[in-house]
Design a protein around this motif. Structure first.
Motif, short mmCIF file in Angstrom:
data_model
loop_
_atom_site.label_atom_id
_atom_site.label_comp_id
_atom_site.label_asym_id
_atom_site.label_seq_id
_atom_site.Cartn_x
_atom_site.Cartn_y
_atom_site.Cartn_z
N THR A 197 0.98 -1.09 -0.09
CA THR A 197 -0.21 0.59 0.08
C THR A 197 0.82 0.97 0.34
O THR A 197 1.93 1.35 0.19
CB THR A 197 -1.19 0.09 0.75
N LYS A 198 0.54 2.28 0.03
CA LYS A 198 0.58 3.64 -0.21
C LYS A 198 1.56 3.76 0.92
O LYS A 198 3.08 4.54 1.03
CB LYS A 198 0.08 4.95 -0.65
N THR A 199 1.01 3.35 2.08
CA THR A 199 1.11 3.70 3.48
C THR A 199 2.56 3.07 3.63
O THR A 199 3.65 3.39 4.49
CB THR A 199 0.72 3.49 4.36
N GLU A 200 2.60 1.46 2.85
CA GLU A 200 3.59 0.87 3.28
C GLU A 200 4.88 1.02 2.64
O GLU A 200 6.15 1.23 2.81
CB GLU A 200 2.99 -0.62 2.90
N TRP A 201 4.62 1.94 1.80
CA TRP A 201 6.01 1.92 0.68
C TRP A 201 5.93 3.55 1.79
O TRP A 201 7.61 3.58 1.96
CB TRP A 201 5.24 2.67 0.02
N ASN A 202 5.52 4.53 2.93
CA ASN A 202 6.20 5.52 2.93
C ASN A 202 6.86 5.46 4.43
O ASN A 202 8.01 5.13 4.16
CB ASN A 202 5.25 6.48 3.27
N ASN A 203 5.70 4.06 4.42
CA ASN A 203 6.93 3.56 6.34
C ASN A 203 8.48 3.15 5.51
O ASN A 203 9.13 2.75 6.18
CB ASN A 203 6.34 2.80 6.77
N MET A 204 8.27 2.28 4.49
CA MET A 204 9.97 1.61 3.86
C MET A 204 10.49 2.41 4.33
O MET A 204 11.72 2.88 4.29
CB MET A 204 9.33 1.10 3.05
N PHE A 205 10.14 3.53 2.73
CA PHE A 205 11.32 4.82 2.46
C PHE A 205 12.07 4.97 3.66
O PHE A 205 12.12 5.69 4.03
CB PHE A 205 10.28 5.13 1.49
N TYR A 206 10.82 6.33 4.65
CA TYR A 206 10.74 6.94 5.65
C TYR A 206 11.39 6.54 6.63
O TYR A 206 13.18 7.17 6.96
CB TYR A 206 9.90 7.71 5.90
N LYS A 207 11.48 5.44 7.19
CA LYS A 207 12.11 4.78 8.73
C LYS A 207 12.86 4.02 8.18
O LYS A 207 14.27 4.38 8.56
CB LYS A 207 10.51 3.50 8.45
N HIS A 208 13.64 4.07 6.52
CA HIS A 208 14.71 3.65 6.79
C HIS A 208 15.75 4.90 6.19
O HIS A 208 17.09 4.84 6.94
CB HIS A 208 14.99 3.18 4.83
N LEU A 209 15.89 6.36 6.00
CA LEU A 209 15.99 6.86 5.68
C LEU A 209 16.35 7.74 7.07
O LEU A 209 17.66 8.24 6.89
CB LEU A 209 15.96 8.14 4.77
N ASP A 210 15.25 7.67 7.49
CA ASP A 210 15.76 8.25 8.81
C ASP A 210 16.36 7.70 9.91
O ASP A 210 17.11 7.98 10.82
CB ASP A 210 13.62 8.97 10.03
N HIS A 211 15.92 6.35 9.62
CA HIS A 211 17.64 5.03 10.58
C HIS A 211 19.13 5.27 10.89
O HIS A 211 19.73 6.47 11.32
CB HIS A 211 16.64 3.74 10.41
N HIS A 212 19.03 5.80 9.06
CA HIS A 212 20.39 6.12 8.73
C HIS A 212 20.95 7.87 8.78
O HIS A 212 22.10 7.76 9.35
CB HIS A 212 20.73 5.57 7.61
#
Length: 150
Positions: free
Chosen positions: A129-144
């Motif tokens: 879903t668009k939410t899953e894509w967002n979470n995957m992209f944002y969470k990874h960037l924010d983490h690093h």
């Protein structure tokens, strides 16, 4: 979780990336800053570039059942989290090149928008879903970016 598809959030992430320098030191982990940028680029290479082998049927089933939820939910990644082999960057990378690539990928994704990603199949997890894509992209960037103190 912030929405990476919103202009303001994309701008915030890019500003954080712009605060990195080739000399920025990680707060945890093994990658240097250029390797981290290359590592983050892999998420987008899997979407835009056909350079990584697709997992077979059995591996994709395992990834969907055991890994997908950890990647697409809103719970932050723990420090020193295990990563998939395609994301492991051991060789030296050019900081400015990797930084430019990452910013271009982020801007491209924001411009395409969340509707482009809603129902789009991911390389490893099937339809998201668009939410899953967002979470995957944002969470990874924010983490690093947190890993490097920005």
């Amino acid at each position: 979780m912030k929405n990476i598809f919103q202009v303001a959030v994309t701008k915030e992430i890019i500003e954080r990336i712009d605060n990195l320098t080739p000399a920025t030191i990680q707060l945890w982990g093994k990658m240097n800053v250029a390797q981290m940028l290359a590592h983050c680029n892999v998420s987008y290479e899997l979407v835009y570039d056909d350079i990584h082998p697709k997992p077979g049927t059995v591996m994709k089933f395992i990834l969907k059942k055991l890994v997908k939820n950890k990647v697409v939910n809103e719970k932050p990644y723990p420090k020193n989290n295990q990563t998939a082999p395609a994301f492991i960057i051991k060789d030296e990378r050019a900081f400015e090149k990797e930084k430019g690539r990452l910013i271009a990928y982020i801007e491209q994704s924001q411009q395409l928008g969340e509707s482009h990603f809603d129902g789009k199949e991911s390389h490893s997890f099937g339809i998201l879903t668009k939410t899953e894509w967002n979470n995957m992209f944002y969470k990874h960037l924010d983490h690093h970016l947190n890993q490097f103190g920005v």
